[in-house]
Write a protein that holds these residues in place. Structure first.
Motif, short mmCIF file in Angstrom:
data_model
loop_
_atom_site.label_atom_id
_atom_site.label_comp_id
_atom_site.label_asym_id
_atom_site.label_seq_id
_atom_site.Cartn_x
_atom_site.Cartn_y
_atom_site.Cartn_z
N GLN A 12 0.76 -1.30 -0.16
CA GLN A 12 -0.02 0.01 0.02
C GLN A 12 0.82 1.19 -0.01
O GLN A 12 1.77 1.10 0.78
CB GLN A 12 -1.03 0.07 1.30
CG GLN A 12 -1.79 1.17 1.30
CD GLN A 12 -2.80 0.92 2.54
OE1 GLN A 12 -2.58 0.35 3.17
NE2 GLN A 12 -3.90 2.12 2.54
N GLY A 13 0.45 2.30 -0.77
CA GLY A 13 1.32 3.54 -0.80
C GLY A 13 2.31 3.42 -1.90
O GLY A 13 3.04 4.34 -2.12
N TYR A 14 2.57 2.17 -2.71
CA TYR A 14 3.34 1.99 -3.68
C TYR A 14 2.66 1.81 -4.95
O TYR A 14 1.60 1.20 -5.04
CB TYR A 14 4.40 1.37 -3.46
CG TYR A 14 5.30 1.41 -2.24
CD1 TYR A 14 6.79 2.09 -2.61
CD2 TYR A 14 5.05 1.52 -0.97
CE1 TYR A 14 7.53 2.73 -1.62
CE2 TYR A 14 5.91 1.98 0.03
CZ TYR A 14 7.12 2.47 -0.24
OH TYR A 14 7.96 2.99 0.59
N GLN A 15 3.45 1.85 -6.06
CA GLN A 15 2.71 1.57 -7.59
C GLN A 15 4.02 0.69 -8.34
O GLN A 15 4.88 1.13 -8.03
CB GLN A 15 2.31 2.92 -8.23
CG GLN A 15 3.51 3.80 -8.25
CD GLN A 15 3.22 4.97 -9.23
OE1 GLN A 15 2.30 5.02 -10.19
NE2 GLN A 15 3.87 6.32 -8.79
N GLN A 16 3.35 -0.12 -9.13
CA GLN A 16 4.07 -0.70 -9.95
C GLN A 16 4.34 -0.07 -11.34
O GLN A 16 3.26 0.29 -11.92
CB GLN A 16 3.75 -2.21 -10.38
CG GLN A 16 4.71 -3.00 -11.35
CD GLN A 16 6.03 -3.55 -10.84
OE1 GLN A 16 6.12 -4.19 -9.91
NE2 GLN A 16 6.96 -2.98 -11.41
N THR A 17 5.51 0.32 -11.74
CA THR A 17 5.73 1.02 -13.12
C THR A 17 6.96 0.30 -14.03
O THR A 17 7.41 -0.50 -13.56
CB THR A 17 6.15 2.40 -12.71
OG1 THR A 17 7.36 2.38 -12.24
CG2 THR A 17 5.35 3.12 -11.76
N PRO A 23 7.12 4.88 -4.72
CA PRO A 23 5.89 5.32 -3.98
C PRO A 23 5.06 6.11 -4.88
O PRO A 23 5.13 6.49 -6.11
CB PRO A 23 6.68 6.54 -3.13
CG PRO A 23 7.99 6.04 -3.21
CD PRO A 23 8.34 5.05 -4.35
N ASP A 24 3.58 6.16 -4.52
CA ASP A 24 2.73 6.53 -5.05
C ASP A 24 2.77 8.10 -5.80
O ASP A 24 2.17 8.48 -6.51
CB ASP A 24 1.24 6.36 -4.41
CG ASP A 24 0.55 5.15 -4.52
OD1 ASP A 24 1.09 4.43 -5.44
OD2 ASP A 24 -0.35 4.85 -3.65
N ASP A 25 3.49 8.76 -4.86
CA ASP A 25 3.76 10.10 -5.03
C ASP A 25 4.94 10.52 -5.80
O ASP A 25 5.33 11.81 -6.23
CB ASP A 25 3.84 11.29 -3.74
CG ASP A 25 4.88 10.64 -2.64
OD1 ASP A 25 5.35 9.37 -2.75
OD2 ASP A 25 5.28 11.29 -2.03
N TRP A 26 5.56 9.44 -6.38
CA TRP A 26 6.52 9.62 -7.36
C TRP A 26 5.91 9.44 -8.83
O TRP A 26 5.06 8.90 -8.89
CB TRP A 26 7.70 8.81 -6.99
CG TRP A 26 8.61 8.99 -6.10
CD1 TRP A 26 8.36 9.63 -4.81
CD2 TRP A 26 9.90 8.25 -5.78
NE1 TRP A 26 9.32 9.71 -3.91
CE2 TRP A 26 10.19 8.81 -4.27
CE3 TRP A 26 10.80 7.59 -6.28
CZ2 TRP A 26 11.69 8.41 -3.82
CZ3 TRP A 26 11.91 7.10 -5.72
CH2 TRP A 26 12.28 7.59 -4.41
N GLU A 27 6.83 10.17 -9.84
CA GLU A 27 6.03 9.90 -11.15
C GLU A 27 7.18 9.25 -11.80
O GLU A 27 8.53 9.29 -11.75
CB GLU A 27 6.03 11.49 -11.83
CG GLU A 27 7.07 12.48 -11.91
CD GLU A 27 6.77 13.71 -12.44
OE1 GLU A 27 5.94 13.75 -13.22
OE2 GLU A 27 7.59 14.87 -12.22
N SER A 167 12.14 7.27 -12.37
CA SER A 167 11.29 7.78 -11.37
C SER A 167 11.92 8.92 -10.82
O SER A 167 13.14 9.01 -10.36
CB SER A 167 11.09 6.61 -10.36
OG SER A 167 12.23 6.12 -9.76
#
Length: 413
Positions: A12-17, A23-27, A167
């Motif tokens: 939770q709070g992370y994303q697979q890219t 982290p979700d708030d990174w792009e 990222s």
């Protein structure tokens, strides 16, 4: 900083890219979207001078610099209109090299107006260059290597780098990560400088001992003057029995050291049966004997530790000396002071006839022991410092990976 534990699933709070789990708030962005790309202009070795404009040649990115470039090693007097000048925060990546992974080497220039040589990819961005340099060298390194092309010479073009996905945290978080890693770099630099200082002190001590400016005493009395002997008079030059290529394999058995793996991890082995047969029938070093490289880098030494291992004939030799005359521990230090001469052949080689004529100082055995013991203490201190340095580098590497992927988050004030 606070730590979030990472599970095999995306927490939770992370994303697979495409740039990995972040982290979700990174792009995630393409390099082409955040940077402009340039190429340096040629600065040859003959263009280097004692004064002029500070400059960086692409080969120096491998040998002189790490993630940050503050102190510039070279200068050139080339006209300024023939040069490409840096802007502070530029990131430099070699454009050609011997291997793809070597090309994945990023350095951030921390100065304006440094001349940047040819075969250098220059990345100019409004993002934090130090953060990007750490990121490209760590998280993205293998992906950069896969972008490189070529066979005998590998090339990495800006068109390849533009496609790279990375990222990005916020700029304040980029700065905080860069600051933390910079602190680690300073600690590592301080440790490296201490090792260099200790090595210089040891070299100075060795010079004083072997020039006899500093002498030990025996029960308050002076030792007699030193003799000088040729290696051929001290002992017999010996080597192992020749091993044929068909007698080796790449996976199992007793390690077989060729000149390219001498003192390193081997990539060849022989059978235990052959090893035992040759050790029994032919010349073989005793534990403590000093092995010498007679080809390649001439005069490298390895003290045989007694563990099973076999050594390439003629390329790796040793003196079968009597330790009642000269101690191996003393002889090893003598070897480090020899200016090894070789035959004038295409491939430098230390032939036996040359080795026999090498002259070695020969104090009494007791004085040999005192000299060797003192220098060994210095070496042990240096070895301990080197172990500490390696531990620092390992700790930094682990921390860097976690910081640059958001596994460890930093607190922004």
């Amino acid at each position: 900083m606070r730590v979030k534990k990472m599970n095999s699933q995306v927490p939770q709070g992370y994303q697979q890219t495409e740039a990995g789990v972040i982290p979700d708030d990174w792009e995630v962005v393409k390099m082409a979207d955040i940077a402009s790309f340039f190429k340096g202009k040629g600065i040859s070795k003959k263009d280097i001078s004692d004064d002029g404009i500070e400059c960086i040649r692409y080969g120096e990115l491998y040998t002189k610099y790490d993630e940050k470039i503050q102190n510039i090693a070279s200068k050139t007097n080339l006209p300024i209109d023939q040069l490409f000048l840096s802007k502070k925060n530029d990131i430099l990546i070699p454009a050609s090299g011997e291997t793809a992974i070597d090309l994945a080497t990023a350095s951030c220039v921390l100065k304006d107006n440094v001349a940047l040589g040819g075969d250098i990819n220059i990345i100019r961005s409004m993002q934090n260059g130090i953060y990007l340099s750490y990121y490209l060298n760590t998280v993205a390194r293998n992906r950069i290597a896969k972008l490189a092309q070529g066979v005998s010479v590998i090339h990495l073009y800006s068109s390849h780098l533009k496609t790279l996905s990375i990222s990005l945290p916020s700029k304040p978080e980029q700065q905080k990560i860069a600051d933390i890693l910079t602190i680690w770099d300073k600690v590592i630099e301080k440790q490296s400088a201490l090792i260099t200082q200790k090595q210089q002190l040891k070299n100075g001590l060795m010079q004083q001992l072997f020039s006899q400016q500093v002498r030990f005493k025996a029960d308050g009395s002076d030792f007699p003057d030193w003799k000088e002997e040729k290696l051929g008079e001290i002992g017999k030059i010996s080597m192992c029995k020749r091993i044929l290529k068909k007698e080796t394999n790449e996976t199992k058995g007793v390690p077989f050291y060729k000149i390219g793996t001498f003192g390193k991890k081997t990539n060849a082995f022989i059978s235990k049966e052959l090893y035992e047969q040759y050790v029994e029938k032919y010349s073989f070093p005793k534990k403590g004997d000093i092995l010498i490289s007679a080809a390649g880098t001439i005069g490298r030494i390895v003290i045989y530790d007694g563990n099973p291992g076999y050594f390439q004939d003629s390329n790796i030799v040793w003196i079968d000396n009597n330790e009642d005359v000269i101690l191996n521990s003393f002889l090893a230090y003598c070897y480090t002071r020899v200016n090894w001469q070789t035959e004038n052949t295409t491939i430098p080689r230390l032939y036996n006839n040359i080795l026999r004529e090498v002259k070695i100082p020969l104090p009494l055995k007791l004085e040999q022991a005192k000299i060797a013991n003192l220098l060994t203490l210095a070496d042990d201190e240096i070895s301990k410092l080197e172990q500490e340095l390696n531990a620092l580098k390992s700790q930094k590497k682990g921390l860097m990976q976690k910081l640059l992927t958001g596994q460890i988050r930093v607190t922004i004030n």
